[in-house]
Design an enzyme around this catalytic site. Structure first.
Site, PDB file in Angstrom:
ATOM      1  N   ASP A   1       4.654   0.119  11.976  1.00 35.67           N
ATOM      2  CA  ASP A   1       3.418  -0.436  11.388  1.00 35.67           C
ATOM      3  C   ASP A   1       3.178  -1.904  11.757  1.00 35.67           C
ATOM      4  O   ASP A   1       2.155  -2.467  11.361  1.00 35.67           O
ATOM      5  CB  ASP A   1       3.451  -0.288   9.854  1.00 35.67           C
ATOM      6  CG  ASP A   1       3.270   1.166   9.417  1.00 35.67           C
ATOM      7  OD1 ASP A   1       2.889   2.000  10.263  1.00 35.67           O
ATOM      8  OD2 ASP A   1       3.513   1.464   8.233  1.00 35.67           O
TER       9      ASP A   1
ATOM     10  N   ARG B   1      -8.741  -0.192   4.461  1.00 36.00           N
ATOM     11  CA  ARG B   1      -7.828   0.806   3.901  1.00 36.00           C
ATOM     12  C   ARG B   1      -6.516   0.158   3.482  1.00 36.00           C
ATOM     13  O   ARG B   1      -5.871   0.633   2.553  1.00 36.00           O
ATOM     14  CB  ARG B   1      -7.508   1.885   4.959  1.00 36.00           C
ATOM     15  CG  ARG B   1      -8.693   2.751   5.289  1.00 36.00           C
ATOM     16  CD  ARG B   1      -8.283   3.841   6.212  1.00 36.00           C
ATOM     17  NE  ARG B   1      -7.198   4.611   5.595  1.00 36.00           N
ATOM     18  CZ  ARG B   1      -6.532   5.575   6.192  1.00 36.00           C
ATOM     19  NH1 ARG B   1      -6.835   5.907   7.417  1.00 36.00           N
ATOM     20  NH2 ARG B   1      -5.580   6.224   5.568  1.00 36.00           N
TER      21      ARG B   1
ATOM     22  N   LYS C   1       0.835  -1.204   0.000  1.00 39.40           N
ATOM     23  CA  LYS C   1       0.000   0.000   0.000  1.00 39.40           C
ATOM     24  C   LYS C   1       0.874   1.260   0.000  1.00 39.40           C
ATOM     25  O   LYS C   1       0.666   2.167  -0.806  1.00 39.40           O
ATOM     26  CB  LYS C   1      -0.885   0.016   1.256  1.00 39.40           C
ATOM     27  CG  LYS C   1      -1.517   1.375   1.553  1.00 39.40           C
ATOM     28  CD  LYS C   1      -2.337   1.363   2.814  1.00 39.40           C
ATOM     29  CE  LYS C   1      -1.592   1.640   4.089  1.00 39.40           C
ATOM     30  NZ  LYS C   1      -1.397   3.050   4.441  1.00 39.40           N
ATOM     31  N   ASN C   2       1.845   1.294   0.916  1.00 41.18           N
ATOM     32  CA  ASN C   2       2.587   2.540   1.104  1.00 41.18           C
ATOM     33  C   ASN C   2       3.547   2.842  -0.040  1.00 41.18           C
ATOM     34  O   ASN C   2       4.065   3.950  -0.137  1.00 41.18           O
ATOM     35  CB  ASN C   2       3.317   2.534   2.451  1.00 41.18           C
ATOM     36  CG  ASN C   2       2.315   2.721   3.585  1.00 41.18           C
ATOM     37  OD1 ASN C   2       1.165   3.107   3.339  1.00 41.18           O
ATOM     38  ND2 ASN C   2       2.726   2.439   4.802  1.00 41.18           N
TER      39      ASN C   2
ATOM     40  N   ARG D   1       1.349  14.345  13.085  1.00 41.99           N
ATOM     41  CA  ARG D   1       1.857  14.131  11.733  1.00 41.99           C
ATOM     42  C   ARG D   1       1.926  15.419  10.891  1.00 41.99           C
ATOM     43  O   ARG D   1       1.216  15.561   9.892  1.00 41.99           O
ATOM     44  CB  ARG D   1       1.042  13.048  11.018  1.00 41.99           C
ATOM     45  CG  ARG D   1       1.044  11.740  11.766  1.00 41.99           C
ATOM     46  CD  ARG D   1       0.305  10.663  11.046  1.00 41.99           C
ATOM     47  NE  ARG D   1       1.066  10.056   9.975  1.00 41.99           N
ATOM     48  CZ  ARG D   1       0.557   9.177   9.121  1.00 41.99           C
ATOM     49  NH1 ARG D   1      -0.705   8.825   9.225  1.00 41.99           N
ATOM     50  NH2 ARG D   1       1.300   8.647   8.186  1.00 41.99           N
TER      51      ARG D   1
ATOM     52  N   CYS E   1      -4.077  13.080  12.555  1.00 43.79           N
ATOM     53  CA  CYS E   1      -4.748  11.788  12.411  1.00 43.79           C
ATOM     54  C   CYS E   1      -4.628  11.056  13.723  1.00 43.79           C
ATOM     55  O   CYS E   1      -3.911  11.487  14.616  1.00 43.79           O
ATOM     56  CB  CYS E   1      -4.209  11.019  11.213  1.00 43.79           C
ATOM     57  SG  CYS E   1      -2.910   9.884  11.559  1.00 43.79           S
TER      58      CYS E   1
HETATM   59  C1  EPZ Z   1       4.701   6.611   6.407  1.00 43.72           C
HETATM   60  O1  EPZ Z   1       4.060   7.715   7.000  1.00 43.72           O
HETATM   61  C2  EPZ Z   1       3.651   5.515   6.287  1.00 43.72           C
HETATM   62  N1  EPZ Z   1       2.544   5.994   5.480  1.00 43.72           N
HETATM   63  C3  EPZ Z   1       3.168   5.120   7.675  1.00 43.72           C
HETATM   64  O2  EPZ Z   1       2.266   4.045   7.527  1.00 43.72           O
HETATM   65  C4  EPZ Z   1       4.359   4.670   8.526  1.00 43.72           C
HETATM   66  O3  EPZ Z   1       3.914   4.384   9.826  1.00 43.72           O
HETATM   67  C5  EPZ Z   1       5.420   5.767   8.560  1.00 43.72           C
HETATM   68  O4  EPZ Z   1       5.791   6.143   7.198  1.00 43.72           O
HETATM   69  C6  EPZ Z   1       6.680   5.357   9.301  1.00 43.72           C
HETATM   70  O5  EPZ Z   1       7.207   4.211   8.711  1.00 43.72           O
HETATM   71  C7  EPZ Z   1       2.629   6.006   4.172  1.00 43.72           C
HETATM   72  O6  EPZ Z   1       3.645   5.653   3.563  1.00 43.72           O
HETATM   73  C8  EPZ Z   1       1.418   6.418   3.414  1.00 43.72           C
HETATM   74  P1  EPZ Z   1       7.070   9.823   8.486  1.00 43.72           P
HETATM   75  P2  EPZ Z   1       4.738   9.147   7.002  1.00 43.72           P
HETATM   76  O7  EPZ Z   1       7.050  11.099   7.748  1.00 43.72           O
HETATM   77  O8  EPZ Z   1       5.516   9.309   5.756  1.00 43.72           O
HETATM   78  C9  EPZ Z   1       7.302  13.216  11.839  1.00 43.72           C
HETATM   79  C10 EPZ Z   1       0.235   2.881   7.831  1.00 43.72           C
HETATM   80  O9  EPZ Z   1      -0.373   2.376   8.799  1.00 43.72           O
HETATM   81  N2  EPZ Z   1       7.223  14.230  10.769  1.00 43.72           N
HETATM   82  O10 EPZ Z   1       8.231   8.906   8.309  1.00 43.72           O
HETATM   83  O11 EPZ Z   1       3.695  10.143   7.321  1.00 43.72           O
HETATM   84  C11 EPZ Z   1       6.003  12.454  12.002  1.00 43.72           C
HETATM   85  O12 EPZ Z   1       5.049  13.161  12.748  1.00 43.72           O
HETATM   86  C12 EPZ Z   1       0.878   4.231   7.940  1.00 43.72           C
HETATM   87  O13 EPZ Z   1       0.330   2.328   6.723  1.00 43.72           O
HETATM   88  C13 EPZ Z   1       7.378  15.559  11.061  1.00 43.72           C
HETATM   89  O14 EPZ Z   1       7.588  15.954  12.211  1.00 43.72           O
HETATM   90  O15 EPZ Z   1       5.731   8.996   8.226  1.00 43.72           O
HETATM   91  C14 EPZ Z   1       6.469  11.184  12.650  1.00 43.72           C
HETATM   92  O16 EPZ Z   1       6.581  11.357  14.041  1.00 43.72           O
HETATM   93  C15 EPZ Z   1       0.639   4.895   9.244  1.00 43.72           C
HETATM   94  N3  EPZ Z   1       7.275  16.472  10.028  1.00 43.72           N
HETATM   95  C16 EPZ Z   1       7.867  10.977  12.061  1.00 43.72           C
HETATM   96  O17 EPZ Z   1       8.239  12.237  11.490  1.00 43.72           O
HETATM   97  C17 EPZ Z   1       7.056  16.095   8.740  1.00 43.72           C
HETATM   98  O18 EPZ Z   1       6.990  16.964   7.861  1.00 43.72           O
HETATM   99  C18 EPZ Z   1       7.960   9.936  10.966  1.00 43.72           C
HETATM  100  O19 EPZ Z   1       6.907  10.146  10.033  1.00 43.72           O
HETATM  101  C19 EPZ Z   1       6.926  14.722   8.452  1.00 43.72           C
HETATM  102  C20 EPZ Z   1       7.018  13.794   9.473  1.00 43.72           C
END
Ligand code: EPZ
Length: 420
Positions: free
Chosen positions: A307, A399, A22-23, A122, A117
């Protein structure tokens, strides 16, 4: 609204075919905006999330066609209006990834901010900072990002991410492939989905090197062309069914899985007393004896994935002793705890740590799905519980898991979908 009923206590035996990730699929779909030619994805998972994104892409002018054999054909011959409205973005955060490709291709975009969310705030500051470093002018107005590229288009830049972010790494790549000159991304996320996106972009004519490592180098090109790309197997789906087999007992072959993408989980399962046999395109999971407690901490890849944290916690409720589960990626990712407790688990949360004391005799009960991975942890607990577990609000499951109840029932689980 549908719900899932599981009568627990049946070991799993059989083969489960793993779908495309998915991701990865969601970012690959966004990449279709970068060319007027067709991008054909094979092994494209049919999920609520990919359909949500399909709706947004269609709104932007992309022809989206689901074809036989899990193919998805996307063609953005022209962009109708680079505007992604709130109603189409709020349903799924990954929709925000259309922003970079729209600026790169059209020179301007208006995209709704995704909002918070359930698992945490996020924010998207890192995404926006990366796009600004490439020269985009960004303003925030009434919940929307208004972005413009300078007259000559985006220009390559050196971007050092202050923290590792999967989404921001991908977003920067999606914009930089069409920027002028070289972009160097440092402190990148190294998840397999990032390498998948880079390889697909390269198949479309981009020049991306180093994806899957901390430093990614991109030489911008003038245009991208169409391509056919097979989505990488879903490592989270793989991990989830591996944990399900460990919880229910039995022996399951996960077919079309890439074992190398789940080493942190295999290590943890091995310590828990689960047999993991890695094949070339499959993984076999077998559990006969008692489960041992294992402490885990979630980390960016190649660490233990956030995840599969909820699923592993469900497993640890069955282990003989106490385990500590520490979540370091998202600030509110323990929503499965009260629901697992309803099934008889003994879990105490202190800040970002959960202490799980087992072995619990889980007993079926009605429970509520709260987010995608939390929901599937309840399914796993239900497979190991005595009696009936009814998981409500399963739109969360839909989803991200393709034909979950079919895949599990083919291995002997007593699991059905019921409509209210
Ligand atoms: C991706 O989310 C995945 N989603 C998530 O899967 C997964 O849990 C996550 O990566 C970590 O592996 C998709 O790919 C669609 P991040 P993403 O940016 O990209 C902080 C699922 O269940 N952050 O690596 O949103 C953030 O808040 C989902 O399939 C900032 O502070 O994750 C988090 O604490 C849930 N500012 C950390 O970084 C930003 O601009 C890592 O988030 C971006 C992120």
């Amino acid at each position: 609204m549908d719900r899932i009923r599981i009568r627990g206590g049946k070991p799993l035996h059989g083969t489960i075919e793993i779908s495309g990730a998915k991701n990865s699929a969601l970012k690959l779909m966004a990449a279709s905006l970068l060319t007027e030619d067709a991008l054909v994805l094979s092994r494209a998972p049919r999920l609520r999330d990919s359909r949500f994104l399909g709706q947004l892409l269609a709104h932007l002018g992309v022809e989206v066609e689901e074809q036989a054999g899990s193919k998805l054909r996307l063609q953005a011959a022209s962009i109708a209006d680079p505007y992604a409205p709130y109603d189409l973005v709020r349903k799924m955060r990954a929709s925000f990834n259309v922003l970079g490709p729209l600026i790169a291709r059209e020179g301007r975009a208006k995209v709704s901010l995704p909002g918070g969310c359930a698992i945490g705030a996020r924010p998207v500051n890192l995404h926006l900072e990366a796009l600004e470093a490439l020269g985009a002018e960004i303003e925030l107005e009434e919940g929307y990002v208004l972005a413009k590229a300078p007259a000559g288009g985006l220009t390559g830049a050196r971007i050092v991410f202050p923290m590792v972010s999967v989404g921001a790494t991908e977003h920067a790549m999606l914009a930089a492939v069409l920027a002028k000159g070289e972009t160097v991304l440092e402190n990148c996320a190294r998840e397999p989905e990032i390498a998948d996106l880079a390889e697909c972009l390269n198949a479309m004519g981009a020049k991306v090197e180093g994806a899957g490592e901390a430093e990614i180098r991109i030489e911008g090109v003038d245009r991208l062309h169409g391509a056919e790309w097979s989505v990488v197997p879903d490592r989270i789906e793989t991990g989830t069914y591996a944990i399900a087999a460990a919880a229910a007992g039995g022996e399951v072959i996960l077919k079309d899985a890439l074992a190398a993408h789940n080493h942190a989980l295999w290590r943890a399962l091995g310590l828990a007393g689960v047999e993991v046999r890695e094949g070339e395109n499959s993984v076999t999971i077998k559990r006969e004896g008692a489960l041992k407690p294992v402490d885990i901490q979630t980390e960016p890849f190649p660490g233990f994935p956030t995840d599969t944290q909820a699923q592993f916690m469900a497993l640890m409720t069955l282990a003989d002793g106490a385990s500590i589960i520490r979540e370091t990626i998202f600030e509110n990712r323990f929503m499965h705890v009260p629901e697992l407790s309803r099934l008889g688990a003994d879990i105490q949360v202190r800040g970002n740590e959960a202490v799980v004391r087992g072995p619990s005799t889980l007993r079926g009960a009605p429970v509520m799905a709260t987010d995608l991975r939390a929901s599937v942890s309840l399914v796993i607990a239900g497979l190991a519980a005595e009696g009936d577990t009814v998981v409500n609000r399963i739109y969360h499951l839909d989803r991200g898991f393709e034909r979950l109840e079919d895949k599990l029932s083919a291995c002997g689980a007593d699991i059905v979908r019921e409509s209210e």
